[in-house]
Design a protein around this motif. Structure first.
Motif, PDB file in Angstrom:
ATOM      1  N   MET A   1     -12.688  33.372   7.076  1.00  0.00           N
ATOM      2  CA  MET A   1     -12.777  32.123   7.956  1.00  0.00           C
ATOM      3  C   MET A   1     -11.338  32.077   8.665  1.00  0.00           C
ATOM      4  SD  MET A   1     -13.909  28.395   7.026  1.00  0.00           S
ATOM      5  CE  MET A   1     -13.868  27.099   8.227  1.00  0.00           C
ATOM      6  N   LYS A   2     -11.443  31.881  10.291  1.00  0.00           N
ATOM      7  CA  LYS A   2     -10.411  31.663  10.877  1.00  0.00           C
ATOM      8  C   LYS A   2      -9.690  30.390  10.522  1.00  0.00           C
ATOM      9  CE  LYS A   2     -11.662  34.632  14.970  1.00  0.00           C
ATOM     10  NZ  LYS A   2     -11.967  34.855  16.224  1.00  0.00           N
ATOM     11  N   LYS A   3      -8.444  30.442  10.728  1.00  0.00           N
ATOM     12  CA  LYS A   3      -7.516  29.016  10.355  1.00  0.00           C
ATOM     13  C   LYS A   3      -7.473  28.239  11.730  1.00  0.00           C
ATOM     14  CE  LYS A   3      -5.295  31.331   6.348  1.00  0.00           C
ATOM     15  NZ  LYS A   3      -3.988  31.884   5.787  1.00  0.00           N
ATOM     16  N   LYS A  82       5.076  32.726  13.101  1.00  0.00           N
ATOM     17  CA  LYS A  82       3.895  33.315  12.290  1.00  0.00           C
ATOM     18  C   LYS A  82       4.271  32.862  10.778  1.00  0.00           C
ATOM     19  CE  LYS A  82       1.766  37.198  13.087  1.00  0.00           C
ATOM     20  NZ  LYS A  82       1.565  38.618  13.832  1.00  0.00           N
ATOM     21  N   ILE A  83       5.402  33.093  10.388  1.00  0.00           N
ATOM     22  CA  ILE A  83       5.928  32.566   9.294  1.00  0.00           C
ATOM     23  C   ILE A  83       5.536  31.093   8.912  1.00  0.00           C
ATOM     24  CG2 ILE A  83       8.039  32.272   7.696  1.00  0.00           C
ATOM     25  CD1 ILE A  83       9.053  34.764   8.894  1.00  0.00           C
ATOM     26  N   LEU A 108       1.453  34.430  20.702  1.00  0.00           N
ATOM     27  CA  LEU A 108       0.914  33.957  19.316  1.00  0.00           C
ATOM     28  C   LEU A 108      -0.399  33.739  19.435  1.00  0.00           C
ATOM     29  CD1 LEU A 108       2.496  33.041  16.743  1.00  0.00           C
ATOM     30  CD2 LEU A 108       2.244  30.962  17.467  1.00  0.00           C
ATOM     31  N   LEU A 109      -1.173  33.292  20.417  1.00  0.00           N
ATOM     32  CA  LEU A 109      -2.284  32.781  20.456  1.00  0.00           C
ATOM     33  C   LEU A 109      -3.167  34.013  20.323  1.00  0.00           C
ATOM     34  CD1 LEU A 109      -4.895  31.053  20.956  1.00  0.00           C
ATOM     35  CD2 LEU A 109      -4.450  31.555  23.496  1.00  0.00           C
ATOM     36  N   SER A 188      -8.846  35.861  19.733  1.00  0.00           N
ATOM     37  CA  SER A 188      -7.601  35.217  19.143  1.00  0.00           C
ATOM     38  C   SER A 188      -8.047  35.323  17.299  1.00  0.00           C
ATOM     39  CB  SER A 188      -7.612  33.684  19.410  1.00  0.00           C
ATOM     40  OG  SER A 188      -6.479  33.087  18.516  1.00  0.00           O
ATOM     41  N   PRO A 189      -7.016  35.572  16.745  1.00  0.00           N
ATOM     42  CA  PRO A 189      -7.528  35.577  15.472  1.00  0.00           C
ATOM     43  C   PRO A 189      -7.561  34.271  14.581  1.00  0.00           C
ATOM     44  CG  PRO A 189      -5.030  36.255  15.627  1.00  0.00           C
ATOM     45  CD  PRO A 189      -5.735  35.939  16.902  1.00  0.00           C
ATOM     46  N   TYR A 190      -7.335  33.177  15.343  1.00  0.00           N
ATOM     47  CA  TYR A 190      -7.158  31.765  14.911  1.00  0.00           C
ATOM     48  C   TYR A 190      -8.469  31.166  15.542  1.00  0.00           C
ATOM     49  CZ  TYR A 190      -2.573  33.576  14.248  1.00  0.00           C
ATOM     50  OH  TYR A 190      -1.232  34.394  14.153  1.00  0.00           O
TER      51      TYR A 190
END
Length: 313
Positions: A1-3, A82-83, A108-109, A188-190
């Motif tokens: 599930m994407k954050k 990302k951290i 980032l996106l 996007s991975p999010y």
């Protein structure tokens, strides 16, 4: 599930800081700065850096983390951000990325990969040297020849971005504009919601002029003077930022203070125009025109949008 991940972008002086802090309070979020200048110590007034009072207790990241002579680029930003995103999710909160540096936002996106071109800095340093010796325009003319599309959306004085695009072309043989277009097609991975704040151009320009006048009242001139006295060279990438480079000629006796201020206002208006052009071409999301709605209504629209994106219940 994407954050969940929320982004607030838009041109300078459009109200991103106030909107992002109120939103963070509403959705239990914490803010990561996508501003290429606010990361530096001693550069507060000229960057319109968020103050402790303005934060209203909302944690902010990538603000006051580096000194003006330390390197900061898109890869460093991406790694650090990302951290911080992982830390924020670890608290059960939502990261909110805020800023007007569209290149950083996209990185980032879409989790763009920069490692192949960021390890060797020799070409980039040669570009910086050319800009210092021959002027930024000479470097920019090289970009216009190899990638005219990208040259249309950045300013000749943005040496870091110009050098970056030239470096990418040198190392890969491809246009940076083509690379950006391909990255935009990535998913996007999010579970990301992008909000772009905007307003009518004349109103935005009035706000920019007012902000510059306010910066002068707050002591911008002394801030630039102190940086120079600390030994930070006008040739540093950080010192080429809006609000700083305009006053170096004044201190060198090459222009009047009024001329420097006028140049800052003009440069900031042009910068805002390019930011809007970039966001229109490069990124999709909810556009909120703050010249056509008030703050509470804009917040209602944003919260509704976050519900549509399943970030809020």
């Amino acid at each position: 599930m994407k954050k969940p991940f929320v982004i607030i972008g838009g041109p300078t002086a459009c109200g991103k800081t106030a909107m992002s802090i109120e939103l963070a309070k509403r959705i239990d979020g914490e803010i990561i700065s996508a501003d290429s200048m606010q990361v530096y110590h001693f550069m507060d007034i000229g960057t319109a850096k968020v103050t402790e009072a303005e934060k209203q207790g909302v944690p902010h990241y990538l603000v006051d983390e580096l000194y003006p002579d330390e390197e900061y680029n898109v890869m460093i930003f991406q790694q650090k951000a990302k951290i911080y995103m992982d830390q924020i999710w670890g608290k059960g909160k939502i990261p909110i990325l805020v800023g007007g540096t569209g290149f950083y936002i996209n990185a980032l996106l879409y989790d763009n990969d920069f490692t192949e071109t960021e390890n060797d800095t020799s070409f980039r340093k040669a570009c910086y040297a050319q800009a210092k010796n021959e002027g930024p325009e000479a470097l920019f003319q090289r970009l216009e020849k190899v990638d005219p599309e990208y040259a249309k959306i950045i300013h000749a004085n943005n040496i870091k971005r110009v050098a970056r695009a030239l470096e990418y072309h040198f190392l890969t043989g491809e246009k940076f504009s083509k690379h950006n277009a391909e990255q935009k097609q990535k998913e996007s991975p999010y579970n990301a919601a992008v909000i772009i704040l905007t307003m009518e151009r004349e109103k935005l320009y009035e706000r920019i002029d007012y902000r510059v006048d306010l910066m002068m009242e707050q002591g911008l001139l002394d801030e630039v003077k102190n940086l120079l006295e600390k030994g930070y060279s006008p040739g540093l990438v950080s010192m080429q930022g809006l609000g700083y480079k305009e006053f170096v000629p004044y201190f060198q006796g090459e222009c009047s203070l009024n001329e420097a201020v006028a140049q800052l206002k003009k440069g900031t208006r042009h910068f805002a125009k390019r930011q809007l052009t970039w966001f229109r071409r490069q990124i999709d999301g909810l556009w909120v025109d703050l010249s056509k709605t008030d703050f509470p209504m804009a917040m209602t629209d944003i919260l509704d949008y976050l519900k549509e994106k399943n970030i809020l219940e």
